[in-house]
Design an enzyme around this catalytic site. Structure first.
Site, PDB file in Angstrom:
ATOM      1  N   TYR A   1     -13.183 -16.923  -5.281  1.00 40.21           N
ATOM      2  CA  TYR A   1     -13.067 -15.485  -5.509  1.00 40.21           C
ATOM      3  C   TYR A   1     -11.599 -15.063  -5.507  1.00 40.21           C
ATOM      4  O   TYR A   1     -11.142 -14.318  -6.387  1.00 40.21           O
ATOM      5  CB  TYR A   1     -13.848 -14.719  -4.450  1.00 40.21           C
ATOM      6  CG  TYR A   1     -13.861 -13.235  -4.654  1.00 40.21           C
ATOM      7  CD1 TYR A   1     -14.663 -12.652  -5.625  1.00 40.21           C
ATOM      8  CD2 TYR A   1     -13.061 -12.401  -3.875  1.00 40.21           C
ATOM      9  CE1 TYR A   1     -14.666 -11.280  -5.827  1.00 40.21           C
ATOM     10  CE2 TYR A   1     -13.055 -11.034  -4.064  1.00 40.21           C
ATOM     11  CZ  TYR A   1     -13.859 -10.474  -5.038  1.00 40.21           C
ATOM     12  OH  TYR A   1     -13.854  -9.121  -5.236  1.00 40.21           O
TER      13      TYR A   1
ATOM     14  N   ASP B   1     -23.850  -9.902 -20.906  1.00 39.57           N
ATOM     15  CA  ASP B   1     -23.243 -10.879 -20.010  1.00 39.57           C
ATOM     16  C   ASP B   1     -21.785 -11.039 -20.423  1.00 39.57           C
ATOM     17  O   ASP B   1     -21.493 -11.500 -21.533  1.00 39.57           O
ATOM     18  CB  ASP B   1     -23.974 -12.218 -20.127  1.00 39.57           C
ATOM     19  CG  ASP B   1     -23.530 -13.236 -19.090  1.00 39.57           C
ATOM     20  OD1 ASP B   1     -22.413 -13.093 -18.555  1.00 39.57           O
ATOM     21  OD2 ASP B   1     -24.303 -14.174 -18.820  1.00 39.57           O
ATOM     22  N   VAL B   2     -20.860 -10.665 -19.540  1.00 39.85           N
ATOM     23  CA  VAL B   2     -19.445 -10.694 -19.908  1.00 39.85           C
ATOM     24  C   VAL B   2     -18.935 -12.118 -20.134  1.00 39.85           C
ATOM     25  O   VAL B   2     -17.832 -12.306 -20.663  1.00 39.85           O
ATOM     26  CB  VAL B   2     -18.573  -9.987 -18.844  1.00 39.85           C
ATOM     27  CG1 VAL B   2     -18.949  -8.519 -18.730  1.00 39.85           C
ATOM     28  CG2 VAL B   2     -18.656 -10.691 -17.494  1.00 39.85           C
TER      29      VAL B   2
ATOM     30  N   LYS C   1      -9.324 -13.456  -8.679  1.00 39.54           N
ATOM     31  CA  LYS C   1      -8.646 -12.164  -8.632  1.00 39.54           C
ATOM     32  C   LYS C   1      -7.137 -12.317  -8.797  1.00 39.54           C
ATOM     33  O   LYS C   1      -6.485 -11.452  -9.403  1.00 39.54           O
ATOM     34  CB  LYS C   1      -8.982 -11.444  -7.325  1.00 39.54           C
ATOM     35  CG  LYS C   1     -10.445 -11.036  -7.215  1.00 39.54           C
ATOM     36  CD  LYS C   1     -10.885 -10.129  -8.358  1.00 39.54           C
ATOM     37  CE  LYS C   1     -12.311  -9.621  -8.204  1.00 39.54           C
ATOM     38  NZ  LYS C   1     -12.714  -8.713  -9.297  1.00 39.54           N
TER      39      LYS C   1
END
Length: 246
Positions: free
Chosen positions: A158, A65-66, A162
């Site tokens: 989102y 899990d990052v 980014k």
């Protein structure tokens, strides 16, 4: 950067662009480390490794899990010890939380998106950097999105994640280039993946969606030929692959 025998870690490698990238880099001779939260099943890293090996490539599965700082640090140490070095990182792990307005996003959904897409990339880069430096440098590709600069699709969480990722690319490259680490953000087109189909339905052909393999080829091309000239900035798959058919 030469890919033959290079050890490249690809996060989000259980499916979609991540799996296609793992396959593409392995075909070019890299030793790929496939990372995703899911170990088994159709979207698991075990399936990605099986596909790489079936194609004659080399890969190892590392379920992780990052978002877990200690787990990510242990992952990088484990890979460096097992493989001898780490030469590159593709930060592809991401979640979307669907198409929803700002007032419809819950605090938990906001945190999940930012923790995975931005903090996860930071944790992986931070943990990988000492190993990249010991190997003499390397390339980090952060998978960004047009949502970083455009509104009207997906969701604001989102897009913010980014946009933050692109700023991470810029800052990391400024600090780490002296150590031989080049950081680049790569922006894919709308791509025919399970996530996109879940959002838009089965009619993704109406979106002129590209296949994941197109972005995977762009990752390889970026790492091998264009990382130095594009480091610190954002490059689109369309720019890199201009003239190549979908």
């Amino acid at each position: 950067m030469e890919l033959q025998d290079a050890v490249i870690i690809v996060t989000g490698a259980g499916r979609g662009i991540g799996r296609a990238t793992a396959l593409e880099l392995a075909r070019a001779g890299a030793r790929v480390v496939a990372v995703a939260r899911t170990a088994h099943g159709e979207s698991g890293v075990a399936a990605t490794v099986a596909a790489v090996e079936a194609a004659g490539g080399r890969a190892r599965a590392e379920p992780a899990d990052v978002r877990d700082a200690e787990g990510v640090k242990a992952l990088m140490e484990r890979v460096a010890e097992a493989e001898g070095h780490i030469d590159g990182l593709v930060n592809g792990a991401a979640v979307f939380a669907g198409e929803r307005g700002l007032l419809d996003i819950s605090p938990d959904q906001w945190s999940e998106v930012l923790d995975t897409n931005l903090t996860g990339a930071f944790l992986c880069l931070r943990a990988a950097a000492p190993h990249l430096i010991r190997a003499g440098g390397g390339v980090v590709v952060n998978m960004t999105s047009g949502a970083a600069v455009r509104t009207g699709f997906l969701n604001v969480a989102y897009g913010v994640s980014k946009a933050g990722l692109d700023r991470l690319t810029q800052g990391a490259d400024a600090e780490l280039r002296k150590d031989g680490i080049l950081c680049v953000s790569l922006s894919p087109p709308v791509t025919r993946t399970e996530t996109v189909e879940a959002i838009y339905g089965s009619g993704t052909e109406d979106l002129y969606a590209a296949e994941p393999e197109r972005t995977a080829r762009a990752v390889r091309k970026l790492i091998v030929h264009h990382a130095a000239e594009r480091a610190g900035g954002v490059v689109t798959v369309r720019e890199l692959m201009e003239g190549e058919a979908d």
